[in-house]
Design a protein around this motif. Sequence first.
Motif, mmCIF file in Angstrom:
data_model
loop_
_atom_site.group_PDB
_atom_site.id
_atom_site.type_symbol
_atom_site.label_atom_id
_atom_site.label_comp_id
_atom_site.label_asym_id
_atom_site.label_seq_id
_atom_site.Cartn_x
_atom_site.Cartn_y
_atom_site.Cartn_z
ATOM 1 N N GLN A 65 0.813 -1.224 0.000
ATOM 2 C CA GLN A 65 0.000 0.000 0.000
ATOM 3 C C GLN A 65 0.845 1.271 0.000
ATOM 4 O OE1 GLN A 65 -0.698 -2.579 2.307
ATOM 5 N NE2 GLN A 65 -2.167 -3.390 0.816
ATOM 6 N N LEU A 66 2.139 1.133 0.298
ATOM 7 C CA LEU A 66 3.014 2.307 0.285
ATOM 8 C C LEU A 66 3.504 2.645 -1.121
ATOM 9 C CD1 LEU A 66 5.252 1.674 3.440
ATOM 10 C CD2 LEU A 66 3.103 2.942 3.282
ATOM 11 N N LYS A 67 3.269 1.753 -2.079
ATOM 12 C CA LYS A 67 3.791 1.976 -3.427
ATOM 13 C C LYS A 67 3.241 3.240 -4.055
ATOM 14 C CE LYS A 67 5.158 -2.627 -4.941
ATOM 15 N NZ LYS A 67 4.987 -3.691 -5.959
ATOM 16 N N ASN A 68 1.933 3.444 -3.955
ATOM 17 C CA ASN A 68 1.337 4.637 -4.560
ATOM 18 C C ASN A 68 1.675 5.895 -3.777
ATOM 19 O OD1 ASN A 68 0.137 3.137 -6.613
ATOM 20 N ND2 ASN A 68 -1.738 2.797 -5.436
ATOM 21 N N ARG A 69 1.627 5.795 -2.454
ATOM 22 C CA ARG A 69 1.862 6.985 -1.616
ATOM 23 C C ARG A 69 3.315 7.459 -1.707
ATOM 24 N NH1 ARG A 69 3.025 10.777 0.343
ATOM 25 N NH2 ARG A 69 2.325 11.871 2.229
ATOM 26 N N PHE A 70 4.252 6.528 -1.810
ATOM 27 C CA PHE A 70 5.676 6.876 -1.840
ATOM 28 C C PHE A 70 6.336 6.286 -3.088
ATOM 29 C CE2 PHE A 70 4.378 6.853 2.630
ATOM 30 C CZ PHE A 70 4.768 8.127 3.020
ATOM 31 N N ALA A 71 5.699 6.492 -4.221
ATOM 32 C CA ALA A 71 6.128 5.858 -5.469
ATOM 33 C C ALA A 71 7.558 6.198 -5.853
ATOM 34 C CB ALA A 71 5.178 6.245 -6.600
ATOM 35 N N ASP A 72 7.985 7.437 -5.604
ATOM 36 C CA ASP A 72 9.301 7.889 -6.062
ATOM 37 C C ASP A 72 10.366 7.872 -4.974
ATOM 38 O OD1 ASP A 72 8.223 8.395 -8.603
ATOM 39 O OD2 ASP A 72 7.534 10.382 -7.985
#
Length: 232
Positions: A65-72
Amino acid sequence: MRNGQVSKWLFTAFYLVSGCAAKPYAIEHSEQSMLGGSHRVCIVNHGWHTGFVVPGEAIKNSVPQLKNRFADAEYVEFGWGDKGFYQAKEITFGLAVQALFWSSESVIHVVSVPGDVQDYFSNSNIECFCLNNGDFASLLAFISNSFLRNEAGEVVPQEAGLYGDSQFYAGIGDYYLMNTCNQWTAKGLQSAGFEISTTFKLTAGSIMDYLNSQPANLPNRCDDITTSGEHK
């Protein structure tokens, strides 16, 4: 006489509490760990609490779930603590006492760290080291297990974080005198293969002192998977 009885009760309660394991639990190792490897991890000392900084891609695989929030995010910092104290705009004595003795919820602070960790936390004391695949996976599991999840198995966002690109999430476990943010860090170090006792790791300084007391060959250069290297 009454004061003596109270002191004796507090002394007994202190040691009973300190001997009890509390969530989040450290990950137990089935075999002896050998520090050193290709995965660079840092501990950041913020003065009153400590946090882990780990490579972003690895933790985003552990907590999808952190992929979208902290994508970069090239690196991600994690800290665990009492919800009221951690999220407060102004720290007061009352909040500190409440966190130690009447805490009801915990949170995890997640921060995107772009680029160099040392540059981003230039005003903080930082200690870095390298882990092999197994110890690194254990640390990631410990961090992942520190998040509270809803019925769908997803982490639960809370308020915006304290600095930079950051976010609070609901955590598991209760914060109290013998289960503090720095003891959370100590349990993470245990999970990563360090032989560290969590009982009296109450302050950020106690965590950094422990790391500074480690052998001089504790590696922080992760381009070499052997245990050779220079401890900063």
